[in-house]
Scaffold this motif. Structure first.
Motif, PDB file in Angstrom:
ATOM      1  N   ARG A 154       0.831  -1.215   0.000  1.00  0.00           N
ATOM      2  CA  ARG A 154       0.000   0.000   0.000  1.00  0.00           C
ATOM      3  C   ARG A 154       0.858   1.254   0.000  1.00  0.00           C
ATOM      4  O   ARG A 154       0.578   2.227  -0.718  1.00  0.00           O
ATOM      5  N   GLU A 179     -11.426  -1.708  -2.461  1.00  0.00           N
ATOM      6  CA  GLU A 179     -10.361  -0.717  -2.276  1.00  0.00           C
ATOM      7  C   GLU A 179     -10.592   0.582  -3.044  1.00  0.00           C
ATOM      8  O   GLU A 179      -9.838   1.533  -2.874  1.00  0.00           O
ATOM      9  N   LEU A 237      -7.711   2.880  -0.978  1.00  0.00           N
ATOM     10  CA  LEU A 237      -6.376   2.894  -1.577  1.00  0.00           C
ATOM     11  C   LEU A 237      -6.364   3.525  -2.962  1.00  0.00           C
ATOM     12  O   LEU A 237      -5.520   4.382  -3.259  1.00  0.00           O
TER      13      LEU A 237
END
Length: 616
Positions: free
Chosen positions: A108, A129, A133
């Motif tokens: 990440r 995600e 992210l």
């Protein structure tokens, strides 16, 4: 949003190709596809397995600012790709359930700071995600691998893929590349619709894999089949291969047989635990076992470059499945062999599966196309290519039909015998009973029904059971009979069959080959290395040093074990064949070999050159 660091020139993309992958030129369409993404256009890419799809998104990922997000369906496939990229000196990682917390954290962080060029992720993980992210990353492009999974018309439909239309909704300015090895016209249209691709460029490469030989073996009894496979593998003592079977039970039976004969093999099917499947795959990838006996559960996650052969113990259910499975052989471009065993029992079983599926008509049609391939009396490669919309007006000379055209004879009498037996049993029995009647075998079924009293009982006793099975299979293929799968697989006569039975027309049959069951010879030593000129070296003779090849193979394995990689990730078999033929004795000359990039030249070159010098 991704930002392109200028539009790369033709020389720049070729420099990336040479530096990272060791190739001097692109394959067909690769450069156009790369430039399409560099210009922020969506595209759909159809390339055969082993055709070079991954380079189409990997080079733009290297060239563009930020991180390319690659959506892939299997952890094992991600692992292969990531290891291959790292071995070439490219920063890549995967986010999946196989990671521990610390690994996830590192991945990440690299995504957010932009040091990762490619991130592999499953569709399920991607969707979860997006709000977190992905919104924090600089994304260069999205690449959706195995894109046929998105379509209900594809041969491997996966519901989780259908939500990927969210990509253009959430990231409207980022280009999307959808990639697949097998998709017919209706599947291609569905992929574009489901992903909401914007005016996509569609690239369809040739589906021809000329390095693959194509062989079909019809009507082999189980013992004949097992013996053929045993001799086939013994003729290839150092070559990896896959045997695809229709059932879990068969994979285990075949593997047990091979192990008892001293051939190392493992099984792979959905009935095993995840741990058992992972071990089987890792052992195969690292060449700890020579053969994997598997159901169709095995394959999409395998990117093993040195698979030299694929055998289908049973007929696959569609040409798409068959083509993708044989495509796992010879991915490095070196010669590889494929063998398909085909029987009437396979047709009956697969037809039953198709009837019981949720897409009966589609699956029966796909099976029919597969039968047409297996029963063909013309070049098999032309049939495969035609299925994918690619016409070919010449034969391939690398399939069994081209090399040994079948002989035919007037089979009207034999066909009439079989049709008469079917008619006199009121079209109410299976093929096995028909053969018993023709052979004059008073089985319990024959006695119970009184069939020993009908006129055709024993009329074909001069032919073997295998011959009658073969002729009935041909009759099915020619449309003289049909099998009623919804009535216990009983055999019916068609209108065309009636015409033969009552003498209104004649028909030919292919001669059943009674010659010894010869094994397809290995083509390992017949790889053609192009003549090249390397500074400081005389022009190559094109003659491979077999002992040097084996020594190079051993060194490759040693390097792989040190790195924890499968051997083929270090160098492909094709590279080793080139080294054993060209015999470069300096690092500079070593770097001229196709498939050796700058990173691998620096990392492994000295050891390989030192070994070659000993032989030269």
């Amino acid at each position: 949003m991704s930002i392109i660091l200028g539009i790369f020139s033709k020389m720049d993309t070729k420099t990336l190709l040479k530096n990272y992958y060791g190739y001097d030129s692109f394959r067909a369409h690769q450069e156009e596809i790369i430039n399409t993404i560099l210009h922020h256009q969506d595209c759909l890419v159809l390339m055969p397995t082993g055709g070079g799809k991954s380079i189409c998104y990997q080079i733009p990922a290297i060239a563009m600012q930020g991180t390319a997000v690659i959506i892939s369906p299997l952890i094992s496939l991600m692992k292969d790709q990531v290891e291959s990229l790292r071995a070439n000196g490219i920063e890549a990682a995967a986010l999946n359930s196989g990671n521990d917390f610390s690994t996830d954290t590192i991945v990440r962080r690299k995504c957010i700071d932009g040091s990762l060029k490619l991130l592999y992720i499953s569709p399920e993980k991607l969707l979860s995600e997006i709000p977190f992210l992905l919104k924090q990353m600089t994304i260069s492009l999205f690449a959706i691998d195995e894109a046929h999974c998105i379509s209900q018309w594809g041969h491997d439909f996966r519901p989780e893929y259908t939500q990927l239309d969210i990509l253009h909704q959430e990231f409207p300015d980022i280009p999307i590349m959808a990639l697949t090895a097998t998709a017919d016209k209706i599947t291609r249209q569905d992929i574009i619709k489901q992903l909401q691709l914007k005016n996509p460029q569609v690239f369809i490469s040739s589906f021809d894999r000329p390095n693959l030989s194509l062989t079909v073996k019809r009507g082999y009894a189980t013992k004949e089949k097992d013996n053929y496979i045993l001799q086939f593998i013994k003729a290839r003592p150092t070559e990896s291969g896959i045997i695809y079977c229709l059932s879990r039970k068969t994979t285990e039976k075949v593997s047990k047989f091979l192990n008892s004969k001293g051939i190392s093999s493992s099984v792979y099917h959905a009935g095993l635990t995840q741990k058992e499947r992972d071990k089987a795959q890792i052992d195969f990838q690292k060449d700890d076992v020579q053969v994997i006996c598997a159901t169709i559960a095995f394959g999409m996650g395998i990117d093993k470059g040195n698979v030299r052969w694929v055998i289908h113990y049973n007929m696959p259910k569609s040409i798409e499945n068959f083509y993708q499975e044989i495509g796992r052989a010879g991915r490095d471009g070196a010669p590889a062999d494929t063998v398909l065993f085909y029987s009437l029992a396979d047709v009956v079983q697969l037809s039953q599966f198709a009837k019981e599926s949720g897409q009966k008509d589609i699956n029966l049609d796909k099976l029919k196309q597969m039968q047409n391939y297996a029963e063909s009396n013309i070049c098999r490669r032309r049939i495969l290519l035609n299925y994918f919309g690619e016409q070919r007006d010449y034969d391939c000379d690398n399939c069994d039909v081209c090399m040994n055209p079948p002989q035919r004879f007037d089979g009207t009498t034999y066909i009439q015998m079989a049709l008469s037996a079917i008619k006199r049993t009121e079209e109410s029995v299976r093929t096995s009973t028909i053969i018993e009647i023709l052979k004059g075998i008073a089985s319990p079924t024959v006695k119970r029904k009184g069939y020993e009293n009908i006129k055709t009982f024993g009329v074909g006793k001069n032919l073997s059971t295998n011959d009658w099975q073969d002729y009935l299979l041909q009759m099915l293929q020619m449309g003289f009979i049909e099998i009623s799968y919804d009535q216990g697989n009983i055999v019916k006569i068609t209108k065309s069959g009636d015409d033969v039975l009552y003498g209104r027309k004649q028909a030919e049959l292919c001669v059943v080959d009674h010659a010894p069951k010869e094994v397809v010879k290995s083509k390992r030593l017949h790889l053609e290395i192009p003549t090249i000129t390397i500074p400081g070296l005389p022009e190559t003779t094109g003659i491979e040093d077999k002992k040097l090849f084996d020594a190079l193979r051993s060194l490759r394995r040693q390097c792989a074990e040190e790195e924890g990689f499968p051997s083929y990730i270090i160098f492909s078999d094709k590279v080793l064949h080139s080294l054993a033929t060209i015999k470069p004795v300096s690092l500079d000359a070593f770097g001229f070999i196709q498939g050796i990039g700058e990173h691998k030249k620096k990392k492994y070159g000295r050891r390989f050159v030192d070994l070659i010098q000993k032989f030269v």
